[in-house]
Design an enzyme around this catalytic site. Sequence first.
Site, PDB file in Angstrom:
ATOM      1  N   ALA A  27       0.821  -1.205   0.000  1.00 15.07           N
ATOM      2  CA  ALA A  27       0.000   0.000   0.000  1.00 15.07           C
ATOM      3  C   ALA A  27       0.858   1.260   0.000  1.00 15.07           C
ATOM      4  O   ALA A  27       0.537   2.241  -0.681  1.00 15.07           O
ATOM      5  CB  ALA A  27      -0.946  -0.004   1.203  1.00 15.07           C
ATOM      6  N   GLU A  28       1.937   1.265   0.776  1.00 15.41           N
ATOM      7  CA  GLU A  28       2.842   2.418   0.808  1.00 15.41           C
ATOM      8  C   GLU A  28       4.285   1.942   0.909  1.00 15.41           C
ATOM      9  O   GLU A  28       4.577   0.917   1.537  1.00 15.41           O
ATOM     10  CB  GLU A  28       2.571   3.321   2.022  1.00 15.41           C
ATOM     11  CG  GLU A  28       1.143   3.819   2.145  1.00 15.41           C
ATOM     12  CD  GLU A  28       0.818   4.976   1.227  1.00 15.41           C
ATOM     13  OE1 GLU A  28       1.754   5.513   0.585  1.00 15.41           O
ATOM     14  OE2 GLU A  28      -0.356   5.353   1.159  1.00 15.41           O
TER      15      GLU A  28
END
Length: 269
Positions: free
Chosen positions: A43-44
Amino acid sequence: MRIRIVDAFSDRPFAGNPAGVLLLDSFPDDAWLQNVAVEVNHAETAFAHRLPGGGDADWALRWFTPAAEVNMCGHATLATAHVLHTTGAHEGPVRFATRSGVLIATPGEDGSITLDFPTAPLTRTEVPDGVATALGAEPLSAFDTGPNVGDLILELADEKTVHALAPDHKALGAFSERGIIATARAEDPSRGYDFVSRCFFPNVGIDEDPVTGSAHTALAPFWAERLGRTGLTGLQASRRSGRVRTELRGDRTLLTGRAVITIEGELLV
């Protein structure tokens, strides 16, 4: 250079939200940073480098999803602080210079880390036409979370409805800048959490985020007003799941959780 995968907002591996973390000497060009985030495919991915002493911040910090750079990310900030503390790169509270201003991460004696983030401004809005069909449930209310977070909060009838959601992710992208926060009051607070949420961010390449710190800067004031307490715990009910302790302090929100390094290796490019 060393690259680490850290499970944030969890005290055990393979839960919470995984983030890539790289400590650099400086930031390379944006295309390289984005390519690494695509390769990591979480996601990040967080990129940080040390700043000269005597300033307002200790480290510069940026966050990239596989699709774009974002203005704020809680779990990757927690992951970065955990790496700094466990590797000895930084001791005590660390001040990060970010797109959202200076964010402070403070280690606790119990191994947790508390993030000091800006509270998201909430503005009540009409439930958009078509969002119930895209989400798969009829919202009770809708709130805009402002430019830093960029989400639409949708309050649902109960916890069971949040758990059962199977949304049309592509269709959800039409209703906010980043995505949708679906939330409801906890069915049984004796289980250790006060509210439940799930977060869908198709516009930045994340159909469902496992645990979202930035969303809790909006969920904290939302539920503090309804439950009459400034200190609350949220359960993000994704498949991996995770808990975020929140403390509302006016225009700042404290987010507390743990993290675990699960993978460490060498980036060869």
